[in-house]
Design a protein around this motif. Sequence first.
Motif, PDB file in Angstrom:
ATOM      1  N   SER A 106      67.686 -67.345 -18.788  1.00 23.22           N
ATOM      2  CA  SER A 106      67.048 -67.839 -20.014  1.00 23.22           C
ATOM      3  C   SER A 106      67.511 -67.036 -21.224  1.00 23.22           C
ATOM      4  O   SER A 106      67.754 -67.608 -22.298  1.00 23.22           O
ATOM      5  CB  SER A 106      65.528 -67.816 -19.896  1.00 23.22           C
ATOM      6  OG  SER A 106      65.066 -66.512 -19.662  1.00 23.22           O
ATOM      7  N   ALA A 107      67.675 -65.734 -21.079  1.00 25.00           N
ATOM      8  CA  ALA A 107      68.171 -64.912 -22.192  1.00 25.00           C
ATOM      9  C   ALA A 107      69.621 -65.268 -22.503  1.00 25.00           C
ATOM     10  O   ALA A 107      70.025 -65.302 -23.672  1.00 25.00           O
ATOM     11  CB  ALA A 107      68.027 -63.431 -21.868  1.00 25.00           C
ATOM     12  N   ALA A 108      70.401 -65.570 -21.471  1.00 24.47           N
ATOM     13  CA  ALA A 108      71.797 -65.958 -21.679  1.00 24.47           C
ATOM     14  C   ALA A 108      71.896 -67.259 -22.476  1.00 24.47           C
ATOM     15  O   ALA A 108      72.741 -67.387 -23.370  1.00 24.47           O
ATOM     16  CB  ALA A 108      72.515 -66.093 -20.340  1.00 24.47           C
ATOM     17  N   VAL A 109      71.022 -68.209 -22.169  1.00 25.82           N
ATOM     18  CA  VAL A 109      70.995 -69.481 -22.917  1.00 25.82           C
ATOM     19  C   VAL A 109      70.638 -69.211 -24.375  1.00 25.82           C
ATOM     20  O   VAL A 109      71.262 -69.763 -25.297  1.00 25.82           O
ATOM     21  CB  VAL A 109      70.006 -70.475 -22.274  1.00 25.82           C
ATOM     22  CG1 VAL A 109      69.760 -71.672 -23.183  1.00 25.82           C
ATOM     23  CG2 VAL A 109      70.508 -70.930 -20.922  1.00 25.82           C
ATOM     24  N   LEU A 110      69.656 -68.357 -24.599  1.00 23.98           N
ATOM     25  CA  LEU A 110      69.274 -68.017 -25.976  1.00 23.98           C
ATOM     26  C   LEU A 110      70.415 -67.317 -26.702  1.00 23.98           C
ATOM     27  O   LEU A 110      70.683 -67.608 -27.871  1.00 23.98           O
ATOM     28  CB  LEU A 110      68.021 -67.141 -25.985  1.00 23.98           C
ATOM     29  CG  LEU A 110      66.731 -67.803 -25.525  1.00 23.98           C
ATOM     30  CD1 LEU A 110      65.593 -66.787 -25.507  1.00 23.98           C
ATOM     31  CD2 LEU A 110      66.369 -68.985 -26.406  1.00 23.98           C
ATOM     32  N   ARG A 111      71.086 -66.383 -26.041  1.00 23.11           N
ATOM     33  CA  ARG A 111      72.215 -65.688 -26.660  1.00 23.11           C
ATOM     34  C   ARG A 111      73.312 -66.671 -27.041  1.00 23.11           C
ATOM     35  O   ARG A 111      73.873 -66.593 -28.143  1.00 23.11           O
ATOM     36  CB  ARG A 111      72.778 -64.607 -25.727  1.00 23.11           C
ATOM     37  CG  ARG A 111      71.933 -63.366 -25.656  1.00 23.11           C
ATOM     38  CD  ARG A 111      72.661 -62.221 -24.962  1.00 23.11           C
ATOM     39  NE  ARG A 111      73.088 -62.538 -23.613  1.00 23.11           N
ATOM     40  CZ  ARG A 111      72.355 -62.375 -22.524  1.00 23.11           C
ATOM     41  NH1 ARG A 111      71.114 -61.902 -22.621  1.00 23.11           N
ATOM     42  NH2 ARG A 111      72.839 -62.674 -21.328  1.00 23.11           N
ATOM     43  N   ASP A 112      73.638 -67.612 -26.149  1.00 22.98           N
ATOM     44  CA  ASP A 112      74.662 -68.619 -26.451  1.00 22.98           C
ATOM     45  C   ASP A 112      74.264 -69.468 -27.655  1.00 22.98           C
ATOM     46  O   ASP A 112      75.089 -69.754 -28.517  1.00 22.98           O
ATOM     47  CB  ASP A 112      74.912 -69.526 -25.244  1.00 22.98           C
ATOM     48  CG  ASP A 112      75.711 -68.852 -24.147  1.00 22.98           C
ATOM     49  OD1 ASP A 112      76.346 -67.800 -24.413  1.00 22.98           O
ATOM     50  OD2 ASP A 112      75.702 -69.369 -23.016  1.00 22.98           O
TER      51      ASP A 112
ATOM     52  N   ALA B 288      78.241 -59.599 -33.739  1.00 23.65           N
ATOM     53  CA  ALA B 288      79.245 -58.856 -32.975  1.00 23.65           C
ATOM     54  C   ALA B 288      78.742 -58.556 -31.564  1.00 23.65           C
ATOM     55  O   ALA B 288      79.478 -58.702 -30.578  1.00 23.65           O
ATOM     56  CB  ALA B 288      79.607 -57.566 -33.708  1.00 23.65           C
ATOM     57  N   ALA B 289      77.484 -58.148 -31.449  1.00 16.15           N
ATOM     58  CA  ALA B 289      76.905 -57.833 -30.136  1.00 16.15           C
ATOM     59  C   ALA B 289      76.870 -59.074 -29.244  1.00 16.15           C
ATOM     60  O   ALA B 289      77.139 -58.982 -28.039  1.00 16.15           O
ATOM     61  CB  ALA B 289      75.494 -57.263 -30.308  1.00 16.15           C
ATOM     62  N   LEU B 290      76.566 -60.218 -29.814  1.00 16.99           N
ATOM     63  CA  LEU B 290      76.533 -61.461 -29.035  1.00 16.99           C
ATOM     64  C   LEU B 290      77.923 -61.832 -28.519  1.00 16.99           C
ATOM     65  O   LEU B 290      78.075 -62.263 -27.373  1.00 16.99           O
ATOM     66  CB  LEU B 290      75.954 -62.600 -29.868  1.00 16.99           C
ATOM     67  CG  LEU B 290      74.459 -62.492 -30.168  1.00 16.99           C
ATOM     68  CD1 LEU B 290      74.066 -63.477 -31.251  1.00 16.99           C
ATOM     69  CD2 LEU B 290      73.639 -62.690 -28.912  1.00 16.99           C
ATOM     70  N   HIS B 291      78.937 -61.650 -29.361  1.00 20.73           N
ATOM     71  CA  HIS B 291      80.303 -61.938 -28.919  1.00 20.73           C
ATOM     72  C   HIS B 291      80.756 -60.942 -27.853  1.00 20.73           C
ATOM     73  O   HIS B 291      81.406 -61.330 -26.885  1.00 20.73           O
ATOM     74  CB  HIS B 291      81.266 -61.959 -30.108  1.00 20.73           C
ATOM     75  CG  HIS B 291      81.268 -63.264 -30.826  1.00 20.73           C
ATOM     76  ND1 HIS B 291      81.903 -64.388 -30.346  1.00 20.73           N
ATOM     77  CD2 HIS B 291      80.675 -63.646 -31.980  1.00 20.73           C
ATOM     78  CE1 HIS B 291      81.718 -65.401 -31.174  1.00 20.73           C
ATOM     79  NE2 HIS B 291      80.967 -64.976 -32.175  1.00 20.73           N
ATOM     80  N   LEU B 292      80.399 -59.687 -28.014  1.00 25.71           N
ATOM     81  CA  LEU B 292      80.734 -58.690 -26.994  1.00 25.71           C
ATOM     82  C   LEU B 292      80.025 -58.985 -25.676  1.00 25.71           C
ATOM     83  O   LEU B 292      80.620 -58.874 -24.605  1.00 25.71           O
ATOM     84  CB  LEU B 292      80.370 -57.287 -27.477  1.00 25.71           C
ATOM     85  CG  LEU B 292      81.345 -56.667 -28.463  1.00 25.71           C
ATOM     86  CD1 LEU B 292      80.758 -55.374 -29.027  1.00 25.71           C
ATOM     87  CD2 LEU B 292      82.675 -56.402 -27.794  1.00 25.71           C
TER      88      LEU B 292
END
Length: 77
Positions: free
Chosen positions: A10-16, A66-70
């Motif tokens: 769920s956190a991965a979906v939010l990050r995307d 930047a953190a999301l792309h990393l």
Amino acid sequence: MGDLGADSDSAAVLRDTVRCYLDSERSVSMVARTMHIAKNTVLHRVRKAEKLRGRPLSEDRLRLHAALHLAKTLSPM
């Protein structure tokens, strides 16, 4: 990133979603088209991400972006 950086699906979906949102200069319509989801879903995910993060996405936006792309680049697939 706060709890937005959690190791969960769920956190991965939010990050995307947030990464796409920031990539598109915060255009809800563009994110909805790109991710093939409803605009309300985008808004819901953005609000949820802000809640998990503990502050608005606009605060320290460049560092978050930047953190999301990393996170995307370095995450195991």
